[in-house]
Structure formats: structure tokens, C-alpha cells
Design an enzyme around this catalytic site. Sequence first.
Site, PDB file in Angstrom:
ATOM      1  CD  GLN A  76      34.467 -45.055   3.602  1.00  0.00           C
ATOM      2  OE1 GLN A  76      33.910 -44.093   3.886  1.00  0.00           O
ATOM      3  NE2 GLN A  76      34.182 -46.250   3.593  1.00  0.00           N
ATOM      4  CG  PHE A  77      37.743 -48.141   8.568  1.00  0.00           C
ATOM      5  CD1 PHE A  77      38.676 -49.072   8.612  1.00  0.00           C
ATOM      6  CD2 PHE A  77      37.233 -47.788   9.179  1.00  0.00           C
ATOM      7  CE1 PHE A  77      37.778 -50.290   9.395  1.00  0.00           C
ATOM      8  CE2 PHE A  77      36.336 -49.564   9.204  1.00  0.00           C
ATOM      9  CZ  PHE A  77      36.653 -50.692   8.806  1.00  0.00           C
ATOM     10  CB  THR A  78      37.637 -49.005   4.231  1.00  0.00           C
ATOM     11  OG1 THR A  78      36.238 -47.723   4.018  1.00  0.00           O
ATOM     12  CG2 THR A  78      36.440 -49.752   5.250  1.00  0.00           C
TER      13      THR A  78
END
Length: 143
Positions: A76-78
Site C-alpha cells: 500500500q504505497f499510498t
Amino acid sequence: MRVLVQRVTSARVVVDGVSVGEIHPDRHGLVALVGVTHDDDADVASRMADKLWRLRILDGELSAADVGAPILVVSQFTLYANTVKGRRPSWNAAAARAVAEPVVSAFADALRGLGAHVETGVFGADMAVELVNDGPVTLMLEL
């Protein structure tokens, strides 16, 4: 490294209509949304895995280690979005795929090494994450 952990009664990740990782409704567990930044490495992943595995957030103040709860790991890079200025998030703090993918894999492998049953999403894929949050309990873990 940041891990947004949710205690769940069930969860699954679907890619292109196919379920690729799942926590069945008969097994309460944890969903770990994993964000990686530029200086994270396998050592950080290992320490974070140990922290999550022993975190006492299940019923009766028990940990996943205490009850053998399954863990669904999803990249989950966000989690490293910067939303301080303007209306468009900046992703500058999120590690590039070449850094992040091996760290997320090391995190899942470290959990397995501790004895966890680990399911995963698919790194970089367009994933549909379905979950039933138990409690609800949602915590941000950082080292």
C-alpha cells in the site's frame, strides 16, 4: 515502513476477478497494509513483522502469536502520501517498486519465519481488498 493493521473477522484480495489471498470467516485475523519508504530494508521489515506478530490487539489482549491468527499482507504505497499542501497527494516519500517490492516480500517472509500463516496480495496489481473490520480496530504501526 508503515503498516496499517486492521483486526478482521474476514478478508480477501481479488485481482482480475480471482481471489489471491484470504482470511476465512471462521478464522479471525489481521490485515496488514504495508507502505515502504526509501531507506527501509529487510532488517526494518523483520523488526516490523515481529512487532505486528506480538501486538496484543486481539480479543482478551492476545496477539496473533498467541492464537495463531492469520495475516493478510497487502502492499500500500499510498500510506506515504503527503497531503499537507494542495489537493493532489505527493508520493515522494513512497519507495519505488525496486526498493518496495523486496521489502514487502521480506516482511511477509519474516512473519512466516515467526510461525504466521500469511496470505498476500499481488504487488503493483489493481487489487480489490474486501474486509470486515472487527471492533473496529485499526492502528498505524511505525518503527
